[in-house]
Scaffold this motif. Structure first.
Motif, PDB file in Angstrom:
ATOM      1  N   GLY B 231       0.797  -1.212   0.000  1.00  0.00           N
ATOM      2  CA  GLY B 231       0.000   0.000   0.000  1.00  0.00           C
ATOM      3  C   GLY B 231       0.832   1.265   0.000  1.00  0.00           C
ATOM      4  O   GLY B 231       0.383   2.320   0.439  1.00  0.00           O
ATOM      5  N   TRP B 232       2.083   1.191  -0.450  1.00  0.00           N
ATOM      6  CA  TRP B 232       2.953   2.373  -0.464  1.00  0.00           C
ATOM      7  C   TRP B 232       2.887   3.042  -1.816  1.00  0.00           C
ATOM      8  O   TRP B 232       2.364   2.505  -2.786  1.00  0.00           O
ATOM      9  N   ALA B 233       3.498   4.242  -1.880  1.00  0.00           N
ATOM     10  CA  ALA B 233       3.579   4.958  -3.163  1.00  0.00           C
ATOM     11  C   ALA B 233       4.472   4.195  -4.130  1.00  0.00           C
ATOM     12  O   ALA B 233       5.359   3.448  -3.719  1.00  0.00           O
ATOM     13  N   ILE B 234       4.204   4.385  -5.442  1.00  0.00           N
ATOM     14  CA  ILE B 234       4.983   3.656  -6.441  1.00  0.00           C
ATOM     15  C   ILE B 234       5.648   4.622  -7.425  1.00  0.00           C
ATOM     16  O   ILE B 234       5.347   5.813  -7.441  1.00  0.00           O
ATOM     17  N   TYR B 235       6.599   4.088  -8.203  1.00  0.00           N
ATOM     18  CA  TYR B 235       7.237   4.894  -9.247  1.00  0.00           C
ATOM     19  C   TYR B 235       6.208   5.233 -10.305  1.00  0.00           C
ATOM     20  O   TYR B 235       5.471   4.369 -10.760  1.00  0.00           O
ATOM     21  N   ASP B 236       6.191   6.486 -10.721  1.00  0.00           N
ATOM     22  CA  ASP B 236       5.195   6.952 -11.661  1.00  0.00           C
ATOM     23  C   ASP B 236       5.840   7.153 -13.021  1.00  0.00           C
ATOM     24  O   ASP B 236       6.552   8.139 -13.242  1.00  0.00           O
ATOM     25  N   PRO B 237       5.589   6.241 -13.988  1.00  0.00           N
ATOM     26  CA  PRO B 237       6.281   6.326 -15.276  1.00  0.00           C
ATOM     27  C   PRO B 237       5.854   7.537 -16.097  1.00  0.00           C
ATOM     28  O   PRO B 237       6.526   7.881 -17.066  1.00  0.00           O
ATOM     29  N   ALA B 238       4.778   8.194 -15.691  1.00  0.00           N
ATOM     30  CA  ALA B 238       4.316   9.338 -16.477  1.00  0.00           C
ATOM     31  C   ALA B 238       4.859  10.660 -15.972  1.00  0.00           C
ATOM     32  O   ALA B 238       4.555  11.715 -16.529  1.00  0.00           O
ATOM     33  N   ALA B 239       5.690  10.623 -14.911  1.00  0.00           N
ATOM     34  CA  ALA B 239       6.169  11.865 -14.308  1.00  0.00           C
ATOM     35  C   ALA B 239       7.099  12.609 -15.262  1.00  0.00           C
ATOM     36  O   ALA B 239       7.828  12.003 -16.041  1.00  0.00           O
ATOM     37  N   THR B 240       7.027  13.928 -15.203  1.00  0.00           N
ATOM     38  CA  THR B 240       7.914  14.742 -16.039  1.00  0.00           C
ATOM     39  C   THR B 240       8.599  15.802 -15.184  1.00  0.00           C
ATOM     40  O   THR B 240       8.165  16.116 -14.081  1.00  0.00           O
ATOM     41  N   VAL B 241       9.658  16.365 -15.726  1.00  0.00           N
ATOM     42  CA  VAL B 241      10.401  17.397 -15.018  1.00  0.00           C
ATOM     43  C   VAL B 241       9.540  18.637 -14.867  1.00  0.00           C
ATOM     44  O   VAL B 241       8.869  19.048 -15.813  1.00  0.00           O
ATOM     45  N   VAL B 242       9.590  19.227 -13.685  1.00  0.00           N
ATOM     46  CA  VAL B 242       8.716  20.371 -13.418  1.00  0.00           C
ATOM     47  C   VAL B 242       9.277  21.629 -14.053  1.00  0.00           C
ATOM     48  O   VAL B 242      10.464  21.730 -14.369  1.00  0.00           O
ATOM     49  N   ASP B 243       8.396  22.598 -14.186  1.00  0.00           N
ATOM     50  CA  ASP B 243       8.792  23.883 -14.760  1.00  0.00           C
ATOM     51  C   ASP B 243       9.825  24.577 -13.892  1.00  0.00           C
ATOM     52  O   ASP B 243       9.740  24.533 -12.665  1.00  0.00           O
ATOM     53  N   GLY B 244      10.744  25.224 -14.525  1.00  0.00           N
ATOM     54  CA  GLY B 244      11.704  26.053 -13.792  1.00  0.00           C
ATOM     55  C   GLY B 244      12.798  25.265 -13.109  1.00  0.00           C
ATOM     56  O   GLY B 244      13.630  25.835 -12.412  1.00  0.00           O
ATOM     57  N   TYR B 245      12.847  23.967 -13.298  1.00  0.00           N
ATOM     58  CA  TYR B 245      13.903  23.211 -12.645  1.00  0.00           C
ATOM     59  C   TYR B 245      15.181  23.264 -13.478  1.00  0.00           C
ATOM     60  O   TYR B 245      15.158  23.108 -14.689  1.00  0.00           O
ATOM     61  N   SER B 246      16.294  23.500 -12.799  1.00  0.00           N
ATOM     62  CA  SER B 246      17.586  23.385 -13.496  1.00  0.00           C
ATOM     63  C   SER B 246      18.464  22.508 -12.633  1.00  0.00           C
ATOM     64  O   SER B 246      18.479  22.625 -11.419  1.00  0.00           O
ATOM     65  N   GLY B 247      19.189  21.598 -13.224  1.00  0.00           N
ATOM     66  CA  GLY B 247      20.030  20.691 -12.452  1.00  0.00           C
ATOM     67  C   GLY B 247      21.376  21.290 -12.112  1.00  0.00           C
ATOM     68  O   GLY B 247      22.289  20.572 -11.718  1.00  0.00           O
ATOM     69  N   ALA B 248      21.501  22.598 -12.246  1.00  0.00           N
ATOM     70  CA  ALA B 248      22.805  23.231 -12.062  1.00  0.00           C
ATOM     71  C   ALA B 248      23.331  23.012 -10.650  1.00  0.00           C
ATOM     72  O   ALA B 248      22.586  23.042  -9.679  1.00  0.00           O
ATOM     73  N   THR B 249      24.634  22.771 -10.534  1.00  0.00           N
ATOM     74  CA  THR B 249      25.260  22.637  -9.225  1.00  0.00           C
ATOM     75  C   THR B 249      25.594  24.021  -8.697  1.00  0.00           C
ATOM     76  O   THR B 249      25.711  24.973  -9.471  1.00  0.00           O
ATOM     77  N   PRO B 250      25.743  24.155  -7.399  1.00  0.00           N
ATOM     78  CA  PRO B 250      26.083  25.459  -6.827  1.00  0.00           C
ATOM     79  C   PRO B 250      27.303  26.083  -7.493  1.00  0.00           C
ATOM     80  O   PRO B 250      27.339  27.288  -7.716  1.00  0.00           O
ATOM     81  N   LEU B 251      28.302  25.267  -7.832  1.00  0.00           N
ATOM     82  CA  LEU B 251      29.524  25.829  -8.382  1.00  0.00           C
ATOM     83  C   LEU B 251      29.284  26.500  -9.727  1.00  0.00           C
ATOM     84  O   LEU B 251      29.800  27.582  -9.975  1.00  0.00           O
ATOM     85  N   SER B 252      28.497  25.854 -10.582  1.00  0.00           N
ATOM     86  CA  SER B 252      28.322  26.474 -11.892  1.00  0.00           C
ATOM     87  C   SER B 252      27.474  27.724 -11.761  1.00  0.00           C
ATOM     88  O   SER B 252      27.672  28.702 -12.470  1.00  0.00           O
ATOM     89  N   LEU B 253      26.522  27.703 -10.816  1.00  0.00           N
ATOM     90  CA  LEU B 253      25.749  28.917 -10.562  1.00  0.00           C
ATOM     91  C   LEU B 253      26.652  30.030 -10.084  1.00  0.00           C
ATOM     92  O   LEU B 253      26.587  31.167 -10.557  1.00  0.00           O
ATOM     93  N   ALA B 254      27.524  29.691  -9.136  1.00  0.00           N
ATOM     94  CA  ALA B 254      28.409  30.705  -8.565  1.00  0.00           C
ATOM     95  C   ALA B 254      29.359  31.231  -9.624  1.00  0.00           C
ATOM     96  O   ALA B 254      29.688  32.417  -9.643  1.00  0.00           O
TER      97      ALA B 254
END
Lengths: 548, 422
Positions: B231-254
């Motif tokens: 009865g736990w949550a499961i992996y959702d194959p339909a999930a997509t990346v949310v708006d405004g997300y960037s995977g940038a690391t702190p160093l590249s931002l800095a």
């Protein structure tokens, strides 16, 4: 020159400080600014006086060092030294004594320390002199006796082929029952079955005051006392034609389970002092005595009140009692230097030549180790048979017998004999057993300097050590462990590597002359890669000796 | 127990002559299970309990917490990008299992390749299997990006062990740090897989709004049914990346826009505790410091290198603060330690005893220079905003030179003394 410059700088700095403060003070208009001004001036004045005092104080200390007064160990500064304030108070006998404190090292505490009683009831039946104990002599000495010959204690047995003036004498009277040969017909031991009642060769008396050094050397050679002396670098037989720079004697032994030399010297103070007098005549320099400054109790008076010698106190952990470490911190051996070293019991034997007029090879051996029923001191003669000394005293028969200590001693069987200079016999268990996940277990019975064993947090714990290697041989990986147990200004790992590649210049530069096996024995003990360090060092020493 | 184990080993022992390679393998596992019963011969009669196995395995112990945290954080970053379970501990089972599924193959491939080469050379040279790879093999998965393709990983490990170590003579002989060599191989040969903003979050097609998440059959057909049954949550194959997300690391931002930009994405606390994208093991500073303290207290790693490296980096960062020519230089010097992999490099990379300097004085110099050079690369190099890998490899090469001068000073001291007394 420097002094006046620093004075000038101080004056200028204080003037600047004051003027800056003044400028601040005048621009400000509130009453607070004058407080700031005055406090700044007073601070500047205080700093100025402090600097003046500090400079003159340092001058005082420098002066005391130059005049040699500081060598007595007294503090000539106006201020108490850091040590005086925070170090534990020194016991009475160490006050104002020259003292060297060594931080690095490691005491291996083992079970089986000898009880402070001398057992005179144990007598070994056979004794041996072993040419293999000496480095720098020909492996096949010239025999002066044959099997079956009757000898008195002090009668010559054999002589060196390279320097025939050096001869070895019998430690006991009796019959020569065997002359054992090893590889390439080298003589390994000359065995003597001892008489019940000792008979001694009578030595002519020698006038120590009037005689010259040459006469004394000839006398000692004839008496068979020359092998008592060891020469550094290389730990070889001493040269007969050259006086040593200095002579060093360590009066305490810090090796695991080592005999207490203050106890051993009891009742032989006179012979010890006589031996020192003799040595004083043999060197152009000084006789240096290294004393134990670790305990609350002073060492024996024979040591602390020895005359005609220079005393140095040492404090620290093993190998602080090794004479090599003491030489390094007193007057290191450089290229071309030759110094002699002797053990305390050898000095006593040397003294007895003069006090008793005979070669008296009696000595006290500490019979130690966890596998003995009764570890104790035993009164016997030099080169006694190992089996006779521990007869009926073993609590376990799966043991290793060691002439000397567990770090630098030699492996023996019950049929073998103690080595010439050794005053200790150690018995430990053979550890030829497999351990499941031994490299992972937090064993409590494994001596180690590593803090990955719980015993590191129980500093007083004593171990029943066994001979397992606790791992296999590997290349040098870890750095910095050797330095932790070698209190000398030497980079051991780089020295060993330079030996392995045979780089003479580097070996000499990195201080190989200052070391012999016993000094690096602890390095071998702690070696994570299980390298045969003492063996490597000896190879290097042999290379250097062949070169010179 | 012991007897049964011994018997088992006796039964499976291969013939040494017929199959020498198998015997080398057998020997490796045997000495792993049992400390051999060899006794001392000549020299010392008793030996310290410390051996190379014990030494190395304690470094692995120091890394264990990082493995746990790193695996979980890989999963956490994945779900943050998808906008699911933004709280660190929510969706715990999903994040943990996701990380384990990702990290296990990386760990296995590293060891199969690395140990394979190690075993082969042990057999070929006829010596026992040495323990060097125990640590390298534990370090390599921690310094790789989570999505590293396994064939690149295999190639890099093979390169590091083969060219970096065995070509120089095996454990203890290498000039360059093996783990870093593997990483630098990826860095120069396949730079798109280990730099930029795209690679630090796992399991996404690409980092752009609406890009789908990527799950394998093991997520969907093995674990999803299990989770469902609880009865736990499961992996959702339909999930997509949310708006405004960037995977940038702190160093590249800095690097591009200074500290302001960093704090708009991540809070300092978040960076310190490690819930940020990055290489697997480098993000959590407190856990690395715990590992470092463990190594220092057990005397396994040298504190001198760590402390002087910290000093070197701090001094350099302060100088940059004074200079202030770019946005990155103006990042307060203490915040430099919140970003990037400084702590991991300090605790586990710079202290590698084989490639570091061997003399005590040399260690201070070595550590300080790594700190300084690493900070120079981090702040000034436009191509790649992190410097420790290159700084350490650079100083590895210089370590023998530093030692040479320290030893020469010792030799000169001795010479001078001899002259003075003569």
């Amino acid at each position: 020159m420097k002094n006046s410059a620093s004075k000038a700088i101080i004056t200028i700095v204080s003037m600047l400080t004051a003027s800056a403060a003044w400028a601040q003070g005048t621009t400000g208009d509130s009453g607070g600014s004058s407080i700031v001004l005055y406090s700044l001036i007073s601070v500047a004045v205080l700093v100025f006086f402090f600097i003046v005092v500090q400079v003159s104080d340092s001058l005082l200390v420098i002066e005391s060092k130059q005049s040699g007064a500081a060598a007595s160990g007294a503090n000539f500064s106006l201020f108490p030294s850091w040590k005086e304030l925070f170090a534990p108070r020194l016991p009475e006998y160490l006050q104002h004594k020259p003292m060297t404190i060594l931080k690095r090292g490691h005491d291996i505490l083992l079970v089986g320390e000898a009880a402070k009683v001398v057992d005179t009831g144990i007598t070994a039946k056979t004794y041996a002199v072993q040419p293999v104990n000496f480095i720098g002599i020909s492996p096949i000495p010239k025999m002066l006796v044959e099997e079956g010959a009757e000898v008195k204690a002090g009668d010559p047995l054999f002589q060196d082929k390279i320097r025939p003036e050096i001869q070895w004498v019998s430690p006991v009277s009796g019959e020569v029952i065997a002359i054992n040969r090893g590889e390439k017909r080298a003589i390994t031991s000359v065995v003597i079955l001892a008489d019940k009642e000792m008979k001694y060769r009578k030595l002519s008396s020698f006038d120590l005051e009037g005689g010259t050094r040459e006469e004394l050397v000839t006398y000692l050679l004839d008496a068979g006392a020359w092998p008592l002396i060891r020469q550094r670098p290389f730990d070889v037989m001493a040269d007969t034609d050259e006086a040593p720079r200095d002579i060093f004697i360590s009066t305490f032994d810090t090796a695991p389970l080592a005999p207490d030399l203050s106890f051993v010297v009891e009742g032989k103070e006179e012979a010890f002092q006589k031996g020192l007098d003799v040595l004083g005549k043999l060197t152009t320099g000084k006789v240096h005595l290294g004393l134990d400054g670790r305990g609350k109790q002073a060492p024996s008076k024979a040591f602390t009140e020895a005359k005609g010698v220079e005393l140095h106190y040492f404090h620290g952990q093993h190998p602080v009692g090794n004479v090599g470490i003491q030489i390094h911190h007193t007057k290191p051996i450089g290229a071309g230097d030759k110094v002699w070293t002797l053990g305390v019991q050898e000095v006593i034997m040397l003294g007895r030549l003069f006090t008793e007029g005979r070669y008296n090879a009696e000595r006290i051996i500490a019979v130690t180790g966890a596998e003995l029923k009764e570890p104790k001191y035993v009164h016997t003669y030099m080169g006694a048979k190992v089996g006779d000394l521990i007869d009926g005293n073993l609590s376990n028969d799966h043991v290793r017998l060691i002439s000397g200590d567990v770090l630098s001693g030699a492996k023996k069987t019950a049929e073998d004999f103690l080595d010439f200079h050794d005053d200790q016999l150690t018995v430990v268990e053979e550890g030829d057993d497999l351990t499941v996940f031994g490299w992972l277990l937090p064993s409590l019975n494994t001596p180690s300097i590593s803090k990955t064993f719980p015993s590191a947090f129980l500093p007083k714990i004593k171990f029943r050590a066994e001979t397992n290697t606790h791992g296999e041989k590997r290349a040098f990986v870890v750095t910095g462990t050797y330095e932790k147990v070698l209190p000398m200004d030497i980079h051991p790992q780089d020295l060993f590597k330079s030996i392995l590649v045979g780089d003479f210049e580097r070996m000499e530069g990195l201080g190989i002359y200052e070391l012999i096996e016993e000094d690096v024995a602890l390095c071998e003990f702690v070696c994570v890669s299980k390298q045969p360090i003492q063996h490597i060092l000896r190879e290097g020493l042999d290379m250097m000796r062949e070169q010179s | 127990m012991k007897k049964a184990l011994l018997k088992f080993f006796e039964r499976i022992e291969p013939d040494k002559k017929k199959s020498p390679f198998l015997h080398t393998l057998y020997d490796g596992f045997f000495t792993f299970a049992f400390t051999p019963g060899t006794v001392t011969k000549g020299g010392v009669h008793i030996r310290d309990g410390m051996d190379l196995k014990r030494q190395m395995v304690h470094v692995v112990f120091a890394l264990l917490l990082l493995y746990l945290f790193g695996m979980y954080n890989v999963g956490h970053q994945h779900f943050v990008a998808l906008g699911q379970y933004p709280a660190f501990l929510s969706g715990f089972h999903l994040k943990l299992i996701y990380g384990i599924i990702l990290m296990l193959p990386i760990f296995v491939v590293t060891h199969v390749v690395g140990l394979g080469i190690e075993f082969y050379y042990a057999y070929k040279k006829g010596h026992g299997i040495e323990e060097g790879f125990l640590v390298s093999g534990a370090l390599i998965p921690l310094i790789m990006p989570p999505d590293i393709p396994l064939w690149i990983l295999a190639l890099s490990v093979a390169f590091a062990v083969w060219i970096g170590k065995e070509a120089f003579g095996g454990t203890g002989m290498n000039v360059l740090n093996i783990a870093l060599l593997a990483r630098v191989f990826v860095f120069f040969a396949y730079p798109t897989y280990i730099s930029g903003d795209e690679v630090w979050v796992a399991g996404l097609e690409k980092i752009a709004a609406g890009a789908p998440a990527h799950y394998g059959w093991i997520h969907l057909s093995v674990f999803n049914p299990i989770f469902e049954s609880f009865g736990w949550a499961i992996y959702d194959p339909a999930a997509t990346v949310v708006d405004g997300y960037s995977g940038a690391t702190p160093l590249s931002l800095a690097f591009h826009s200074g500290w302001e930009a960093v704090t708009s994405h991540y809070t300092p606390a978040q960076m310190w505790w490690g819930a940020i994208p990055g290489s697997v093991g480098e993000t959590s500073k407190p856990l690395i410091i715990i590992g470092a303290l463990f190594l220092i207290l057990t005397n396994i790693a040298d504190w001198r290198i760590m402390v002087s490296m910290l000093g070197g980096a701090a001094v350099m960062a302060m100088l940059y603060n004074g200079w202030g020519a770019t946005e990155f230089m103006n990042v307060p010097w203490y915040y430099q330690f919140y970003m990037g992999s400084f702590w991991f490099a300090m605790a586990f990379m710079a202290t590698d005893p084989v490639t570091a300097t061997s003399t005590g004085t040399g260690k201070y110099i070595y550590g300080f220079l790594i700190g300084a050079v690493g900070m120079i690369i981090r702040v000034l190099n436009p191509a790649y905003p992190e410097g420790w890998m290159l700084a350490i490899l650079f100083m590895n090469v210089f370590a023998p030179l530093i030692d040479h001068y320290v030893l020469q000073a010792n030799m000169n001291r001795r010479m001078k003394r001899a002259k003075a007394s003569a």
